[in-house]
Design a protein around this motif. Structure first.
Motif, PDB file in Angstrom:
ATOM      1  N   ASP A 208       0.803  -1.217   0.000  1.00  0.00           N
ATOM      2  CA  ASP A 208       0.000   0.000   0.000  1.00  0.00           C
ATOM      3  C   ASP A 208       0.841   1.275   0.000  1.00  0.00           C
ATOM      4  O   ASP A 208       0.363   2.328   0.383  1.00  0.00           O
TER       5      ASP A 208
ATOM      6  N   GLU B 249       0.346   6.753  -0.778  1.00  0.00           N
ATOM      7  CA  GLU B 249      -0.161   5.699   0.090  1.00  0.00           C
ATOM      8  C   GLU B 249      -1.584   5.332  -0.311  1.00  0.00           C
ATOM      9  O   GLU B 249      -2.392   6.205  -0.596  1.00  0.00           O
ATOM     10  N   LEU B 250      -1.859   4.048  -0.345  1.00  0.00           N
ATOM     11  CA  LEU B 250      -3.198   3.562  -0.615  1.00  0.00           C
ATOM     12  C   LEU B 250      -3.926   3.452   0.710  1.00  0.00           C
ATOM     13  O   LEU B 250      -3.534   2.681   1.573  1.00  0.00           O
ATOM     14  N   GLN B 251      -4.955   4.250   0.899  1.00  0.00           N
ATOM     15  CA  GLN B 251      -5.714   4.262   2.140  1.00  0.00           C
ATOM     16  C   GLN B 251      -7.144   3.801   1.853  1.00  0.00           C
ATOM     17  O   GLN B 251      -8.017   4.599   1.529  1.00  0.00           O
TER      18      GLN B 251
END
Length: 156
Positions: A47, A124-126
């Motif tokens: 991520d 960032e993958l949130q």
């Protein structure tokens, strides 16, 4: 180059317009993509990502990083300070540029650094909690599941 008509897709689907727009953008992009400045896209973790752009000759004040409408826009303008200088060879390109990166849903820019002629942008993958997988409890008592069901005979 192939041309595709996405109109039937728009007429018969709901919510897939982003995919069609992405495909349309990729297929209609210029064949000669600008190569300046060079960049890398790294996957650091499942991520976490990093975009590294070579920005030799640019200071932090010359650089601009902006997120707008699911796009990361990196641009630079170098102030003209070449007055009075005579170059015998000028191989370091400090021309203005704008580089766009289209971000997927739930990808956010978490920071950036500028060091040694490189601009590093952290992504960032949130994923929201409601979209993450969750474990469902299996009840062995069927009455536990039916507790929210209203008995129509009792109501009438």
């Amino acid at each position: 180059m192939r041309n595709f008509d996405f109109a039937p897709l728009y007429r018969s689907t709901v919510g897939f317009d982003q995919i069609a727009n992405l495909m349309d953008r990729v297929l209609t992009a210029e064949t000669s993509q600008p190569s300046y400045p060079p960049y890398n896209i790294e996957k650091l973790e499942d991520d976490a990502y990093r975009i590294s752009i070579a920005v030799a000759g640019f200071s932090e004040a010359d650089l601009s990083v902006e997120v707008r409408e699911k796009s990361l826009i990196v641009s630079a303008r170098k102030a003209d300070d070449d007055e009075g200088k005579t170059y015998l060879h000028r191989g370091i390109a400090t021309r203005a540029f704008e580089r766009r990166f289209h971000l997927a849903d739930h990808v956010v820019v978490s920071g950036g650094t500028h060091a040694d002629g490189m601009l590093h942008i952290e992504l960032e993958l949130q994923v929201p909690d409601v979209l993450k997988p969750r474990q469902i409890q299996i009840a062995s008592n069927p009455r536990a599941i039916a507790k929210d069901v209203v008995d129509t005979a009792a109501v009438n």
